[in-house]
Design a protein around this motif. Sequence first.
Motif, short mmCIF file in Angstrom:
data_model
loop_
_atom_site.label_atom_id
_atom_site.label_comp_id
_atom_site.label_asym_id
_atom_site.label_seq_id
_atom_site.Cartn_x
_atom_site.Cartn_y
_atom_site.Cartn_z
N ARG A 88 12.39 52.45 13.00
CA ARG A 88 12.98 53.50 12.22
C ARG A 88 12.17 53.55 10.90
O ARG A 88 11.50 52.84 10.60
CB ARG A 88 14.58 53.02 11.87
CG ARG A 88 14.71 51.97 10.67
CD ARG A 88 16.20 51.77 10.40
NE ARG A 88 16.24 50.79 9.25
CZ ARG A 88 17.53 50.57 8.73
NH1 ARG A 88 18.37 51.14 9.40
NH2 ARG A 88 17.28 49.64 7.71
N ASN A 141 16.32 57.39 12.50
CA ASN A 141 16.01 56.74 13.87
C ASN A 141 15.00 57.67 14.35
O ASN A 141 14.97 58.96 14.42
CB ASN A 141 16.98 56.78 14.68
CG ASN A 141 18.19 55.61 14.59
OD1 ASN A 141 17.74 54.60 13.96
ND2 ASN A 141 19.47 55.85 14.70
N ALA A 157 12.57 62.48 13.87
CA ALA A 157 13.71 61.45 13.46
C ALA A 157 14.81 62.17 13.19
O ALA A 157 14.68 63.25 12.82
CB ALA A 157 12.92 60.73 12.50
#
Length: 105
Positions: free
Chosen positions: A75, A84, A101
């Motif tokens: 992450r 994430n 992400a």
Amino acid sequence: MRAGKLQSRIQIERLQLAVADNGTSRSVWLPVLMTRAEVKEASADEFVLNQIAGDKNRVAFLIRWPSQPITTSDRITYAGKAWNIVGLSEIGRRRGLEIRAEAVG
């Protein structure tokens, strides 16, 4: 990839098992790599698609080719928020990496 565009500082973290002195274990996010990145917000089309699908906030981080391997199980921490990793794309021949992400929570 122009250095002037890499204005944001991000940290890549990996989930690892930590064992305390008393023998108990717990999962913790440990830093793997700290680097500079260009942050690209979702385009208007992506924003509309995300709203329809009910997805979370999405961002693309563009970095130079990392010295450590990065996976989708890692992450990113950026601006006090966890993200994430949902996708990775090589830029050129190991010139850089595009990391897609979405915000956690």
